[in-house]
Motif scaffolding. Structure first.
Motif, short mmCIF file in Angstrom:
data_model
loop_
_atom_site.label_atom_id
_atom_site.label_comp_id
_atom_site.label_asym_id
_atom_site.label_seq_id
_atom_site.Cartn_x
_atom_site.Cartn_y
_atom_site.Cartn_z
N CYS A 49 0.83 -1.21 0.00
CA CYS A 49 0.00 0.00 0.00
C CYS A 49 0.86 1.26 0.00
O CYS A 49 0.56 2.24 -0.69
CB CYS A 49 -0.93 -0.01 1.21
SG CYS A 49 -2.18 -1.32 1.19
N MET A 50 1.96 1.22 0.76
CA MET A 50 2.88 2.37 0.78
C MET A 50 3.50 2.60 -0.59
O MET A 50 3.71 3.75 -1.01
CB MET A 50 3.97 2.13 1.82
CG MET A 50 3.49 2.26 3.24
SD MET A 50 4.79 1.82 4.43
CE MET A 50 3.94 2.20 5.98
N ASP A 51 3.80 1.51 -1.29
CA ASP A 51 4.39 1.63 -2.62
C ASP A 51 3.47 2.41 -3.55
O ASP A 51 3.92 3.30 -4.30
CB ASP A 51 4.67 0.23 -3.17
CG ASP A 51 5.42 0.27 -4.50
OD1 ASP A 51 6.31 1.12 -4.65
OD2 ASP A 51 5.11 -0.55 -5.38
N PHE A 52 2.17 2.11 -3.50
CA PHE A 52 1.24 2.81 -4.39
C PHE A 52 0.87 4.19 -3.87
O PHE A 52 0.53 5.09 -4.65
CB PHE A 52 0.02 1.94 -4.67
CG PHE A 52 0.30 0.91 -5.73
CD1 PHE A 52 0.07 1.21 -7.06
CD2 PHE A 52 0.85 -0.31 -5.41
CE1 PHE A 52 0.38 0.30 -8.06
CE2 PHE A 52 1.16 -1.23 -6.39
CZ PHE A 52 0.92 -0.93 -7.72
N ALA A 53 0.95 4.38 -2.55
CA ALA A 53 0.81 5.75 -2.02
C ALA A 53 1.96 6.62 -2.52
O ALA A 53 1.76 7.78 -2.88
CB ALA A 53 0.78 5.71 -0.50
N ASP A 54 3.16 6.04 -2.58
CA ASP A 54 4.32 6.75 -3.12
C ASP A 54 4.15 7.07 -4.60
O ASP A 54 4.77 8.00 -5.12
CB ASP A 54 5.59 5.90 -2.93
CG ASP A 54 6.48 6.46 -1.83
OD1 ASP A 54 6.39 7.68 -1.56
OD2 ASP A 54 7.27 5.70 -1.25
N LYS A 55 3.31 6.28 -5.27
CA LYS A 55 3.04 6.50 -6.69
C LYS A 55 1.89 7.49 -6.87
O LYS A 55 1.30 7.60 -7.94
CB LYS A 55 2.72 5.17 -7.38
CG LYS A 55 3.92 4.24 -7.51
CD LYS A 55 3.50 2.90 -8.14
CE LYS A 55 4.70 2.05 -8.55
NZ LYS A 55 5.54 1.62 -7.43
N VAL A 66 2.36 -14.03 -4.21
CA VAL A 66 2.21 -12.60 -3.85
C VAL A 66 3.56 -11.94 -3.54
O VAL A 66 3.68 -11.13 -2.64
CB VAL A 66 1.19 -12.37 -2.70
CG1 VAL A 66 -0.19 -12.82 -3.14
CG2 VAL A 66 1.56 -13.06 -1.40
N TYR A 67 4.56 -12.26 -4.32
CA TYR A 67 5.91 -11.72 -4.12
C TYR A 67 5.93 -10.20 -4.20
O TYR A 67 6.67 -9.53 -3.48
CB TYR A 67 6.87 -12.31 -5.17
CG TYR A 67 6.60 -11.85 -6.59
CD1 TYR A 67 7.30 -10.79 -7.16
CD2 TYR A 67 5.62 -12.47 -7.37
CE1 TYR A 67 7.05 -10.37 -8.45
CE2 TYR A 67 5.35 -12.05 -8.65
CZ TYR A 67 6.06 -11.00 -9.19
OH TYR A 67 5.79 -10.57 -10.47
N ASN A 68 5.12 -9.63 -5.08
CA ASN A 68 5.13 -8.17 -5.26
C ASN A 68 4.41 -7.44 -4.13
O ASN A 68 4.59 -6.24 -3.94
CB ASN A 68 4.48 -7.79 -6.59
CG ASN A 68 3.03 -8.22 -6.67
OD1 ASN A 68 2.69 -9.37 -6.38
ND2 ASN A 68 2.15 -7.32 -7.07
N VAL A 69 3.61 -8.17 -3.35
CA VAL A 69 2.96 -7.59 -2.18
C VAL A 69 3.91 -7.60 -0.98
O VAL A 69 4.04 -6.62 -0.26
CB VAL A 69 1.67 -8.37 -1.83
CG1 VAL A 69 1.06 -7.86 -0.53
CG2 VAL A 69 0.66 -8.25 -2.97
N LEU A 70 4.60 -8.72 -0.81
CA LEU A 70 5.49 -8.87 0.34
C LEU A 70 6.85 -8.21 0.12
O LEU A 70 7.49 -7.78 1.09
CB LEU A 70 5.68 -10.37 0.65
CG LEU A 70 4.42 -11.12 1.08
CD1 LEU A 70 4.72 -12.59 1.28
CD2 LEU A 70 3.81 -10.52 2.34
N GLU A 71 7.29 -8.14 -1.13
CA GLU A 71 8.61 -7.56 -1.42
C GLU A 71 8.51 -6.54 -2.55
O GLU A 71 9.10 -6.71 -3.62
CB GLU A 71 9.60 -8.67 -1.78
CG GLU A 71 9.88 -9.65 -0.64
CD GLU A 71 10.93 -10.69 -1.00
OE1 GLU A 71 11.25 -10.83 -2.20
OE2 GLU A 71 11.42 -11.36 -0.08
#
Length: 310
Positions: free
Chosen positions: A87-93, A283-288
């Motif tokens: 979620c933080m990754d997409f908030a950063d986007k 779910v590798y892209n969710v965890l990492e």
């Protein structure tokens, strides 16, 4: 006795998932660019009614596109913080992202309880009681693993008065643009819980189904309207669907390919991102999301969202 023993094993599995996620949860505390606000979407002071908002610090949220994320965890594990790094990754986007807790089978709740929590959460988000001012005309729904099943179930129920009666919820007016299905497990009745041991798998599924559907007078009707292949006719084919799977997914790869074919058979247009690298686990892209493969996948999602924006 057998049900008791297997349920005990499910509880053990949920604790092991938590231990596996602790590193991810601890990393969330180190993020310096994303603000996380937490609210109780039912105002009942209970831990299973929590909802997080993720957005860039020191930036206005008004007008930002909204992502609603439904976490996975085999219907027995997870909360509003489980997918925090993602979620933080997409908030950063530059999105505002929400992720919420729902009641779990392991705590003696069933599928109807989970569905009610999803509808309650989304209703709360759309009312925007905390005045974030996000764009309600371009909403994306994300769901990974069990969350992928729950996402599709929500779409079907929200589009069917018959299913709304079965699950005891009301239609929500929501402008969904994109649906991201991340290593989903949508074929609820065909899960393989214990590989290479057919009889033990049969016993485990029997216990699992008892947890999922029991404690409800409509359990047989519920069971017959819970798996995506049973309710595919209620899925809106006009949304933008992205299905994600990977070569290293030993949990849901078969279900993802089956969903891919089901979409084709029902003329539901969709994009299919498949990572061939064996290192790309479930779910590798969710965890990492900060590792190479996760970055590549999440950038693909980001570009997909941009390509569908009107």
């Amino acid at each position: 006795m057998i049900n008791f023993i297997i349920k005990k094993q499910f509880k053990k599995a949920s604790k092991e998932m938590l231990l596996g996620d602790l590193e991810s949860i601890n990393k969330q505390k180190d993020n310096k660019t994303v603000q996380v606000d937490t609210y109780n979407y039912l105002d009942d002071k209970k831990s299973y009614s929590l909802l997080n908002y993720y957005y860039k610090k020191d930036e206005p949220t008004k007008g930002k596109d909204l992502i609603i994320d439904i976490h996975g965890g085999a219907w027995i594990y997870g909360d509003n913080n489980t997918n925090g790094l993602f979620c933080m990754d997409f908030a950063d986007k530059n999105y505002i992202v929400t992720s919420f807790t729902y009641r779990l089978l392991i705590d003696n709740h069933n599928l109807i309880d989970i569905v009610h929590d999803i509808f309650d959460s989304i209703n709360y988000i759309l009312k925007d009681p905390n005045n974030y001012g996000y764009n309600k005309d371009n909403i994306s729904l994300f769901g990974d693993s069990a969350g992928g099943h729950l996402l599709l179930l929500f779409l079907a129920i929200n589009n069917s008065t018959e299913l709304q009666k079965i699950y005891g919820v009301n239609h929500i007016d929501i402008n969904i643009k994109n649906v991201i299905l991340n290593h989903p497990a949508p074929f609820l009745l065909d899960l393989i819980l214990i590989k290479k041991h057919d009889f033990i798998n049969y016993l485990a599924k029997r216990t699992f189904n008892k947890m999922m559907f029991n404690n409800n007078k409509k359990k047989n009707i519920l069971r017959n309207n819970s798996s995506i292949d049973q309710i595919i006719d209620s899925i809106d084919p006009n949304l933008n669907y992205l299905l994600i799977s990977s070569n290293g997914d030993r949990v849901c790869q078969e279900q993802s390919f089956r969903l891919h074919q089901l979409f084709i058979d029902n003329d539901i247009k969709h994009d299919f991102y498949f990572e061939k690298d064996d290192r790309a686990f479930h779910v590798y892209n969710v965890l990492e999301p900060d590792k190479e493969l996760g970055i590549n996948c999440n950038n693909y999602i980001y570009n997909f969202l941009k390509s569908t924006k009107s």
